[in-house]
Design a protein around this motif. Structure first.
Motif, PDB file in Angstrom:
ATOM      1  N   ALA A   1     -12.947  12.004  -2.895  1.00  0.00           N
ATOM      2  CA  ALA A   1     -11.631  11.115  -2.547  1.00  0.00           C
ATOM      3  C   ALA A   1     -12.882   9.739  -1.579  1.00  0.00           C
ATOM      4  O   ALA A   1     -13.426  10.149  -0.978  1.00  0.00           O
ATOM      5  CB  ALA A   1     -10.249  11.548  -1.971  1.00  0.00           C
ATOM      6  N   ALA A   2     -12.055   8.617  -1.407  1.00  0.00           N
ATOM      7  CA  ALA A   2     -12.230   7.444  -0.765  1.00  0.00           C
ATOM      8  C   ALA A   2     -11.284   7.171   0.402  1.00  0.00           C
ATOM      9  O   ALA A   2     -10.426   6.778  -0.519  1.00  0.00           O
ATOM     10  CB  ALA A   2     -13.166   7.035  -0.892  1.00  0.00           C
ATOM     11  N   VAL A   3     -11.147   6.519   1.198  1.00  0.00           N
ATOM     12  CA  VAL A   3     -10.410   5.773   2.331  1.00  0.00           C
ATOM     13  C   VAL A   3     -11.142   4.228   1.927  1.00  0.00           C
ATOM     14  O   VAL A   3     -12.587   4.689   3.352  1.00  0.00           O
ATOM     15  CB  VAL A   3      -9.420   6.798   3.141  1.00  0.00           C
ATOM     16  CG1 VAL A   3     -11.038   7.180   4.204  1.00  0.00           C
ATOM     17  CG2 VAL A   3      -8.580   5.516   4.073  1.00  0.00           C
ATOM     18  N   THR A   4     -10.470   3.799   2.370  1.00  0.00           N
ATOM     19  CA  THR A   4     -11.514   1.729   2.419  1.00  0.00           C
ATOM     20  C   THR A   4     -10.125   1.287   3.766  1.00  0.00           C
ATOM     21  O   THR A   4      -8.533   1.548   3.119  1.00  0.00           O
ATOM     22  CB  THR A   4     -11.219   1.029   1.365  1.00  0.00           C
ATOM     23  OG1 THR A   4     -10.213   0.974   0.713  1.00  0.00           O
ATOM     24  CG2 THR A   4     -12.406   1.710   0.084  1.00  0.00           C
ATOM     25  N   PHE A   5     -10.762   0.395   4.308  1.00  0.00           N
ATOM     26  CA  PHE A   5      -9.942   0.259   5.817  1.00  0.00           C
ATOM     27  C   PHE A   5     -10.226  -1.065   6.224  1.00  0.00           C
ATOM     28  O   PHE A   5     -11.627  -1.344   5.922  1.00  0.00           O
ATOM     29  CB  PHE A   5      -8.752   0.527   6.242  1.00  0.00           C
ATOM     30  CG  PHE A   5     -10.518   1.975   7.915  1.00  0.00           C
ATOM     31  CD1 PHE A   5     -11.263   0.858   8.042  1.00  0.00           C
ATOM     32  CD2 PHE A   5     -11.237   2.415   6.950  1.00  0.00           C
ATOM     33  CE1 PHE A   5     -11.747   1.375   9.418  1.00  0.00           C
ATOM     34  CE2 PHE A   5     -12.013   2.773   7.050  1.00  0.00           C
ATOM     35  CZ  PHE A   5     -12.772   2.845   8.923  1.00  0.00           C
ATOM     36  N   GLY A   6      -9.295  -1.975   7.050  1.00  0.00           N
ATOM     37  CA  GLY A   6     -10.109  -2.873   7.631  1.00  0.00           C
ATOM     38  C   GLY A   6      -9.288  -3.016   9.187  1.00  0.00           C
ATOM     39  O   GLY A   6      -8.654  -2.603   9.165  1.00  0.00           O
ATOM     40  N   ASN A   7      -9.122  -4.777   9.297  1.00  0.00           N
ATOM     41  CA  ASN A   7      -8.303  -4.514  10.535  1.00  0.00           C
ATOM     42  C   ASN A   7      -7.668  -6.289  10.757  1.00  0.00           C
ATOM     43  O   ASN A   7      -7.313  -6.393   9.567  1.00  0.00           O
ATOM     44  CB  ASN A   7      -9.502  -4.842  11.844  1.00  0.00           C
ATOM     45  CG  ASN A   7     -10.537  -5.945  12.021  1.00  0.00           C
ATOM     46  OD1 ASN A   7     -10.621  -6.287  11.308  1.00  0.00           O
ATOM     47  ND2 ASN A   7     -11.488  -5.819  12.972  1.00  0.00           N
ATOM     48  N   SER A   8      -7.173  -6.127  11.974  1.00  0.00           N
ATOM     49  CA  SER A   8      -6.360  -7.484  11.810  1.00  0.00           C
ATOM     50  C   SER A   8      -7.212  -8.434  12.009  1.00  0.00           C
ATOM     51  O   SER A   8      -6.748  -9.875  11.931  1.00  0.00           O
ATOM     52  CB  SER A   8      -5.516  -7.856  13.247  1.00  0.00           C
ATOM     53  OG  SER A   8      -6.454  -7.735  13.794  1.00  0.00           O
TER      54      SER A   8
ATOM     55  N   SER B   1      -8.022   0.702  17.279  1.00  0.00           N
ATOM     56  CA  SER B   1      -7.049  -0.328  17.142  1.00  0.00           C
ATOM     57  C   SER B   1      -6.243  -0.140  15.508  1.00  0.00           C
ATOM     58  O   SER B   1      -7.314   1.188  14.772  1.00  0.00           O
ATOM     59  CB  SER B   1      -8.018  -1.824  16.862  1.00  0.00           C
ATOM     60  OG  SER B   1      -8.580  -1.714  16.077  1.00  0.00           O
ATOM     61  N   SER B   2      -5.629  -0.476  15.432  1.00  0.00           N
ATOM     62  CA  SER B   2      -4.887   0.041  13.848  1.00  0.00           C
ATOM     63  C   SER B   2      -5.935  -0.992  12.888  1.00  0.00           C
ATOM     64  O   SER B   2      -6.351  -1.516  13.167  1.00  0.00           O
ATOM     65  CB  SER B   2      -3.648  -0.858  13.878  1.00  0.00           C
ATOM     66  OG  SER B   2      -2.816  -0.593  12.804  1.00  0.00           O
ATOM     67  N   ALA B   3      -5.522  -0.063  11.687  1.00  0.00           N
ATOM     68  CA  ALA B   3      -6.310   0.171  10.467  1.00  0.00           C
ATOM     69  C   ALA B   3      -5.361  -0.893   9.443  1.00  0.00           C
ATOM     70  O   ALA B   3      -4.188  -0.488  10.027  1.00  0.00           O
ATOM     71  CB  ALA B   3      -6.785   0.813  10.272  1.00  0.00           C
ATOM     72  N   LYS B   4      -5.625  -1.562   8.796  1.00  0.00           N
ATOM     73  CA  LYS B   4      -4.777  -2.661   7.739  1.00  0.00           C
ATOM     74  C   LYS B   4      -5.365  -2.194   6.470  1.00  0.00           C
ATOM     75  O   LYS B   4      -6.435  -2.011   6.215  1.00  0.00           O
ATOM     76  CB  LYS B   4      -4.689  -4.032   7.988  1.00  0.00           C
ATOM     77  CG  LYS B   4      -4.836  -4.321  10.306  1.00  0.00           C
ATOM     78  CD  LYS B   4      -3.218  -4.246  10.182  1.00  0.00           C
ATOM     79  CE  LYS B   4      -2.605  -4.933  11.795  1.00  0.00           C
ATOM     80  NZ  LYS B   4      -1.480  -4.836  11.649  1.00  0.00           N
ATOM     81  N   ASN B   5      -4.367  -2.546   5.943  1.00  0.00           N
ATOM     82  CA  ASN B   5      -4.943  -2.213   3.955  1.00  0.00           C
ATOM     83  C   ASN B   5      -5.519  -1.314   4.362  1.00  0.00           C
ATOM     84  O   ASN B   5      -6.452  -0.804   2.797  1.00  0.00           O
ATOM     85  CB  ASN B   5      -5.454  -3.672   4.094  1.00  0.00           C
ATOM     86  CG  ASN B   5      -5.789  -4.685   3.942  1.00  0.00           C
ATOM     87  OD1 ASN B   5      -4.402  -5.032   4.150  1.00  0.00           O
ATOM     88  ND2 ASN B   5      -6.123  -5.879   5.323  1.00  0.00           N
ATOM     89  N   VAL B   6      -5.313  -0.236   4.115  1.00  0.00           N
ATOM     90  CA  VAL B   6      -6.073   1.258   3.998  1.00  0.00           C
ATOM     91  C   VAL B   6      -5.381   1.409   2.344  1.00  0.00           C
ATOM     92  O   VAL B   6      -4.260   1.589   1.919  1.00  0.00           O
ATOM     93  CB  VAL B   6      -4.916   2.293   4.506  1.00  0.00           C
ATOM     94  CG1 VAL B   6      -5.242   3.874   4.081  1.00  0.00           C
ATOM     95  CG2 VAL B   6      -5.327   2.165   5.687  1.00  0.00           C
TER      96      VAL B   6
END
Length: 347
Positions: free
Chosen positions: A180-187, A103-108
């Motif tokens: 480095a870091a990447v944060t993300f959420g979902n719908s 599923s799509s990663a949101k708020n990346v």
């Protein structure tokens, strides 16, 4: 109804006449920590009695199950850096991220924190981009770069490339590491743990040409103050950016350097100009940070090499000039003058 986590919800329906039916809805909130691809199973069971109060005889069809496959984003992050770089040179960093989930990663949000004495500015960034949305120069000397890329669809990927520069004061063999870091959420408004990656570069130094030139020489030879030398100097000390009254923009111009070199013959302008000459000698590889110094004054002050001398001058310039500091200003100026006139360096 038995939920996927084992909890049970009971409901009393009441009488159900022959030939009739009813539907009941149960809900279950899927925990955000549920892994992509997990199959959640829910089971339901009915019990009943007839009008005479006797238990139902045939219960073979009184249980049913239903399964749901969970879809979640799953981001990966990889980071590379130029393996070796000369002090003051450009390190190329590449951040590659992708979504292996379904599923799509949101708020990346992508962040990359540069260590102390590794400099970033928009004008000096030679990478293919995109450039960071914001740059935070932190109180501890680190620098945090932040990007807000668009959503990353399932199976999608992207990359970021930028450059930063280590100070000319690094010694050969020292390493710089950034994370480095990447944060993300979902719908569904879940926020997932950050994914991290790090990369290191080894600092190298070229053998010095052993012919430093003076403040006066740099002052009268603006054609030698190339864009690259000015970039290496800016990465080491940002005090000269905007020295001529222009708005600082993250890059040292020849005009700004000329203004400093042309400064009045009084302190603290004298020390600032002398320090700029040392930076330019370092940038031009005429000396390096590890070049040893040997003079009565450097021995007295415990300054062993060019880096020590520059740090002493920087600390001096942080002090207001006045009767209490005049001797220190004179000492720092004399030490730097001995360097650029090649009197104290020992190769």
């Amino acid at each position: 109804d038995t939920m996927p986590d084992g909890t049970v919800q009971n409901r009393t329906i009441g009488n159900l006449d022959t030939g009739t039916s009813t539907a009941q809805q149960f809900s279950y909130s899927v925990p955000c920590a549920t892994a992509d691809g997990t199959v959640l199973t829910n089971s339901a069971t009915t019990t009943a009695k007839d009008r005479s109060g006797r238990a139902e005889q045939d219960t073979s069809n009184n249980t049913a199950t239903a399964s749901t496959t969970i879809h979640a984003p799953r981001l990966t992050l990889a980071k590379t850096a130029t393996p070796t770089v000369n002090a003051g040179g450009a390190i190329t960093y590449t951040l590659s991220y992708g979504n292996t989930g379904s599923s799509s990663a949101k708020n990346v949000v992508v962040t990359d924190t540069l260590p102390v004495d590794v400099y970033y500015s928009y004008p000096l960034d030679l990478g293919t981009g995109p450039k960071p949305s914001s740059v935070l120069y932190n109180a501890d000397g680190t620098t945090t770069l932040i990007w807000y890329p668009s959503d990353v669809a399932a199976g999608g990927s992207s990359s970021i490339q930028y450059t930063a520069r280590p100070s000319l004061l690094f010694l050969g063999g020292e390493q710089v590491t950034n994370s480095a870091a990447v944060t993300f959420g979902n719908s569904a408004a879940c926020t997932f743990p950050a994914v991290k990656a790090a990369a290191s570069s080894m600092i190298t130094v070229l053998p010095p040409s052993r012919n430093p030139v003076s403040h006066g020489y740099w002052k009268t030879h603006p054609e030698l103050r190339t864009t690259e030398l000015l970039a290496r100097t800016q990465a080491t000390d940002q005090r000269y950016d905007g020295a001529d009254g222009t708005t600082p923009n993250g890059a040292l111009s020849n005009t700004e350097a000329q203004f400093v070199l042309d400064g009045p013959g009084t302190q603290p302008a004298v020390l600032r100009a002398q320090l700029l000459a040392v930076y330019l000698d370092l940038a031009d590889r005429r000396i390096n940070a590890a070049t040893l110094l040997d003079s009565k004054l450097t021995t007295q002050l415990g300054l062993k090499n060019v880096r020590d001398a520059v740090r002493y001058a920087e600390a001096t310039l942080a002090l207001p000039f006045g009767p209490a500091t005049a001797a220190r200003y004179d000492n720092a100026t004399r030490i730097l003058d001995d360097i650029v006139t090649n009197r104290s360096p020992r190769y």
